[in-house]
Write an enzyme that holds these catalytic residues in place. Structure first.
Site, PDB file in Angstrom:
ATOM      1  N   ARG A   1      30.850  70.027  97.831  1.00  0.00           N
ATOM      2  CA  ARG A   1      30.241  69.008  98.681  1.00  0.00           C
ATOM      3  C   ARG A   1      28.744  69.275  98.739  1.00  0.00           C
ATOM      4  O   ARG A   1      28.276  70.348  98.393  1.00  0.00           O
ATOM      5  CB  ARG A   1      30.853  69.015 100.082  1.00  0.00           C
ATOM      6  N   GLY A   2      28.014  68.252  99.170  1.00  0.00           N
ATOM      7  CA  GLY A   2      26.564  68.322  99.121  1.00  0.00           C
ATOM      8  C   GLY A   2      26.076  67.561  97.904  1.00  0.00           C
ATOM      9  O   GLY A   2      26.579  67.770  96.791  1.00  0.00           O
ATOM     10  N   ALA A   3      25.115  66.662  98.103  1.00  0.00           N
ATOM     11  CA  ALA A   3      24.694  65.767  97.027  1.00  0.00           C
ATOM     12  C   ALA A   3      24.274  66.497  95.744  1.00  0.00           C
ATOM     13  O   ALA A   3      24.736  66.145  94.647  1.00  0.00           O
ATOM     14  CB  ALA A   3      23.566  64.857  97.523  1.00  0.00           C
TER      15      ALA A   3
ATOM     16  N   ARG B   1      32.763  59.531  95.124  1.00  0.00           N
ATOM     17  CA  ARG B   1      31.984  59.549  96.375  1.00  0.00           C
ATOM     18  C   ARG B   1      30.886  58.490  96.268  1.00  0.00           C
ATOM     19  O   ARG B   1      30.014  58.599  95.413  1.00  0.00           O
ATOM     20  CB  ARG B   1      31.334  60.926  96.613  1.00  0.00           C
TER      21      ARG B   1
ATOM     22  N   GLN C   1      30.991  71.314 109.341  1.00  0.00           N
ATOM     23  CA  GLN C   1      30.228  71.959 108.272  1.00  0.00           C
ATOM     24  C   GLN C   1      29.173  72.926 108.797  1.00  0.00           C
ATOM     25  O   GLN C   1      28.628  73.729 108.046  1.00  0.00           O
ATOM     26  CB  GLN C   1      29.600  70.882 107.384  1.00  0.00           C
TER      27      GLN C   1
ATOM     28  N   ASP D   1      21.544  62.873 101.601  1.00  0.00           N
ATOM     29  CA  ASP D   1      22.398  62.540 100.462  1.00  0.00           C
ATOM     30  C   ASP D   1      21.852  61.377  99.644  1.00  0.00           C
ATOM     31  O   ASP D   1      22.183  61.228  98.478  1.00  0.00           O
ATOM     32  CB  ASP D   1      23.812  62.198 100.946  1.00  0.00           C
TER      33      ASP D   1
ATOM     34  N   ASN E   1      22.169  60.740 105.739  1.00  0.00           N
ATOM     35  CA  ASN E   1      22.690  62.093 105.835  1.00  0.00           C
ATOM     36  C   ASN E   1      23.967  62.073 106.667  1.00  0.00           C
ATOM     37  O   ASN E   1      24.416  61.032 107.127  1.00  0.00           O
ATOM     38  CB  ASN E   1      21.632  63.021 106.450  1.00  0.00           C
ATOM     39  N   LYS E   2      24.542  63.224 106.865  1.00  0.00           N
ATOM     40  CA  LYS E   2      25.799  63.355 107.595  1.00  0.00           C
ATOM     41  C   LYS E   2      25.748  62.618 108.929  1.00  0.00           C
ATOM     42  O   LYS E   2      24.726  62.643 109.626  1.00  0.00           O
ATOM     43  CB  LYS E   2      26.092  64.842 107.826  1.00  0.00           C
TER      44      LYS E   2
END
Length: 371
Positions: free
Chosen positions: A53-55, A90, A203, A243, A253-254
């Site tokens: 995970r994470g762009a 995604r 996270q 992201d 972002n999140k």
């Protein structure tokens, strides 16, 4: 970075096994597991189900997925099919499409016999580039932390607040939002990091695991505590990752990042976003209306994973049976709430002019690029 004294990247190519190895992040911070990806299906699953995970890390993983696909079948039909299958995993993080398009642009003109070797070479290149990009972000972000430290008239640490995990396990190494923290800590600047838990996937626990491994002082807090801390002068700067970022500097972002930016604005706290250039989507201007927001599985909200008294990893339900759940994974913070963007080329205003000045070859493709 290191885990129990052993240096790791979040993914690496094992020459002996001739396959990609990843840190399976579903089990962190409770258990450190390594997974081998050896089929296109396993790559797609790893991205979709957040083994990675994470762009930036998603993009690098997808590039290795294309390399594997070309090893199995280097035809144009397989190339197109692999691109489509990985791209569908995604929808929000732009690095995924950026990496896949980069693979496509390289591989399509090549004879089939050359595609597998070229694809693997490109995947290595993308991974190494990500490490260097994030190292430079850390160097530029360090200057902001140094400025805050220099203004302090007491011995208190520089107090940072971050949301989600934009650390080394969300990239190939260093991280984005955490890279300035690592550089500052290693330079001897006292830090304390407020780490948002970041529901629903918590996270922040990954960020705490990272910071603890590096010896950085931190506290794990609920998502709703940040505004209170800002009101009481306990936050010097907010720094997050992103992201996808629009050409005018809106950042996606999140979920919950937007609320942190609002609280920071109300309390005159600088709000910075660590921004690797591959996360800029130059085709998008208005992030709120144009960026697709991923809706994820309800179980991520209704259940929480943790460890029991005996150390066993378990998932428990926290909602009443039959309760409906909404789970938008991201939100968009408009550029007016962002103090600045920390990129590998320097720090700029969250604006089209600011980004274009640092990346003229992207904003205006006819302009020769920087070295």
């Amino acid at each position: 970075m290191k885990v129990d004294g052993t240096p790791y990247r979040s993914l690496w190519w094992d020459a002996d096994k001739d396959a990609l190895q990843i840190i399976d992040q579903r089990w962190l911070p409770h258990e450190f597991c390594i997974e081998q990806l050896d089929s296109l299906e396993s790559f797609a699953c790893a991205i979709k189900d957040m083994h990675v995970r994470g762009a930036p890390l998603i993009g690098a993983t997808a590039a290795y997925g294309m390399a594997l696909a070309m090893r199995l079948d280097a035809s144009e039909a397989a190339l197109d099919r692999s691109w489509s299958e990985l791209n569908a995993t995604r929808p929000t993080a732009i690095n995924l499409r950026w990496a896949l398009d980069r693979c496509l642009d390289l591989l399509l003109p090549l004879p089939q016999a050359q595609r597998a070797t070229a694809a693997l070479r490109l995947a290595h290149e993308i991974a190494d580039e990500d490490v260097e990009i994030n190292r430079r972000i850390g160097q530029h972000g360090l200057t902001l932390i140094q400025e805050i430290a220099a203004r302090k008239t007491d011995a208190s640490p520089v107090r940072l607040l971050t949301h989600c995990n934009a650390g080394w396990i969300a990239t190939v190494d260093w991280g984005t939002a955490t890279s300035p923290m690592y550089h500052a800590h290693d330079a001897g600047i006292p830090l304390h990091v407020w780490v948002d838990e970041t529901r629903p996937r918590n996270q922040g626990a990954l960020t705490s695991w990272e910071l603890g491994s590096h010896g950085i002082s931190h506290s794990y807090i609920t998502d709703n505590a940040g505004g209170h801390l800002m009101q009481h002068g306990l936050v010097d700067m907010v720094i997050t990752g992103t992201d996808r970022t629009t050409r005018r500097g809106d950042v996606c972002n999140k979920i919950g990042t937007y609320l942190k930016a609002l609280a920071a604005k109300d309390n005159n706290i600088p709000f910075y976003v660590a921004l690797p250039s591959p996360t800029i989507d130059w085709s998008v201007t208005d992030g709120v209306s144009e960026i697709p927001i991923e809706d994820r599985d309800a179980r991520e909200v209704s259940h929480v994973q943790g460890t029991g008294d005996q150390g066993q990893i378990a998932s428990v339900q926290v909602t009443p049976k039959g309760t409906g759940v909404g789970n938008p994974a991201f939100d968009v913070t408009p550029n007016r709430l962002v103090t600045g963007l920390i990129t590998e080329r320097g720090i700029c205003a969250a604006s089209e002019a600011g980004l274009s000045a640092l990346f003229p070859e992207k904003a205006n493709p006819q302009t020769p690029g920087k070295g």
